[in-house]
Design an enzyme around this catalytic site. Structure first.
Site, PDB file in Angstrom:
ATOM      1  CG  ASP A  57      -2.069   1.017   1.068  1.00 25.17           C
ATOM      2  OD1 ASP A  57      -2.187   1.631  -0.006  1.00 25.17           O
ATOM      3  OD2 ASP A  57      -2.814   1.213   2.049  1.00 25.17           O
ATOM      4  NE  ARG A 116      -3.805   5.504   0.107  1.00 26.29           N
ATOM      5  CZ  ARG A 116      -3.633   5.281  -1.188  1.00 26.29           C
ATOM      6  NH1 ARG A 116      -3.473   6.300  -2.004  1.00 26.29           N
ATOM      7  NH2 ARG A 116      -3.627   4.050  -1.676  1.00 26.29           N
ATOM      8  CG  ASN A 117      -0.487   4.633   3.341  1.00 21.70           C
ATOM      9  OD1 ASN A 117      -1.259   5.182   4.123  1.00 21.70           O
ATOM     10  ND2 ASN A 117      -0.875   3.678   2.523  1.00 21.70           N
ATOM     11  CG  ASP A 174      -0.268   4.851   7.966  1.00 22.21           C
ATOM     12  OD1 ASP A 174      -0.854   4.723   9.041  1.00 22.21           O
ATOM     13  OD2 ASP A 174       0.148   5.945   7.541  1.00 22.21           O
TER      14      ASP A 174
END
Length: 349
Positions: free
Chosen positions: A192, A196-197, A210
């Site tokens: 992922d 955003r992570n 994350d």
């Protein structure tokens, strides 16, 4: 077993979610689900007994200040962490009792295992411990004062990127290749990787931050349900390689594909990849050879690196060390990611 789940978070057909509808029809749903969470945690502690002895923190060491992110099943809060006379700000992740699906509990335990396993690398968020006595259960990590990379680059949409900020973005992109090298050595797959992570510290160091809960807490509009199984949580198809969509295979070179999409996000200042393409059409689009277009302000050589990450065959993609070298070489020769940047203010380094 949880130790196996690390290797195949999205691929192990455990089908723990398949009984949720039955549970919802019974009275005492909240108690049943919370008991299921306890079962996951006990299995985790059985497989990793040092978590209880070395990483288990007392609840009174944490003083919650405010919520900084919330989803349907989980939340993240800013808190003061006190150990002895020393205090610091931390991020506290937790699940919302009574709302969660079993996949949420799996993600929670998966994140604990991942953070513990990768603890200590300067470009992976620092794991401080867990609180498992009482409710809610907490995962404690260091606080990233400058937020996530997606929000960071989106903030430049109005004023543009300066020379100084471009240099920082180059360094952040390279930081993530260092993290990927470490993960590769640990035989770890993220699945992922996206802006955003990636979290940004006070000193502008970028860290992968994350490992499971972000699908709920941080972003609700960029994940879609896996068409093969109702037992899996939503997945970020537009960041994932074609071999996952066609065969359910996600290996190390899958993270390299996602890294190329992350570079694209940086140079578009946070646009959504394939924003006008429905998730169910992604397979045919990628198999037809379609790729994200070159961003208007992206240099040709940087886009060439992205295209290498998006080779159809995983073995044809660069590895993390290759990416580190190519980014360093690119910046040595061109000294830029963007074709045009905004001059820095006078007197500002």
């Amino acid at each position: 077993m949880l130790a196996i789940t690390i290797v195949g978070l999205f691929l192990i057909p455990t089908c723990v979610a398949c009984g949720v509808r039955r549970h919802r029809q019974q009275s005492g749903f909240k108690a049943i689900i919370d008991t299921e969470f306890d079962d996951y945690l006990q299995e985790l502690l059985h497989e990793q007994p040092d978590i209880r002895s070395e990483w288990n923190l007392e609840r009174n060491m944490i003083k919650i200040q405010r919520e900084i992110g919330c989803g349907e099943f989980g939340r993240i809060e800013l808190a003061e962490f006190r150990r002895g006379k020393a205090t610091c700000l931390v991020a506290v992740k937790s699940l919302i009792s009574g709302r969660c699906l079993p996949v949420s509990y799996r993600d929670f335990c998966h994140e604990i295992l991942c953070l513990k396993r990768l603890h200590g690398h300067p470009n992976i968020i620092n794991f401080l411990g867990i609180v498992i006595s009482g409710d809610p259960k907490y995962i404690i990590v260091e606080y990233a004062a400058r937020g996530d990379l997606l929000s960071y680059v989106q903030a430049f949409r109005n004023q543009g990127v300066t020379f100084r900020e471009e240099k920082r973005l180059v360094r952040m992109a390279t930081d993530i290749t260092f993290a990927l090298q470490h993960m590769d050595m640990e035989r770890f797959i993220h699945r992922d990787l996206a802006c955003r992570n990636v979290l940004i510290m006070e000193d502008y160091i970028a860290k992968i931050g994350d490992f499971g809960l972000s699908r709920d807490i941080y972003e609700t509009g960029r994940y879609w349900k896996n068409p093969w199984s109702q037992c899996q949580g939503p997945l970020p198809f537009k960041w994932m390689p074609p071999e996952f969509m066609t065969q359910g295979i996600f290996e190390t070179k899958g993270d390299i594909w996602s890294y190329g999409v992350m570079l694209w996000e940086i140079t578009t200042l946070g646009e959504t990849p394939f924003s006008n393409v429905p998730a169910h059409m992604m397979v045919s689009l990628l198999l037809d050879g379609k790729r994200l277009p070159q961003p208007e302000n992206c240099t040709d050589n940087l886009y060439a690196i992205m295209r290498k990450c998006w080779q159809s065959q995983p073995e044809d993609r660069p590895n993390a060390q290759d990416l580190t070298n190519e980014l360093k070489d690119l910046f040595t020769k061109e000294k830029k990611f963007f074709k045009t940047v905004v001059p820095d203010a006078l007197g500002v380094d």
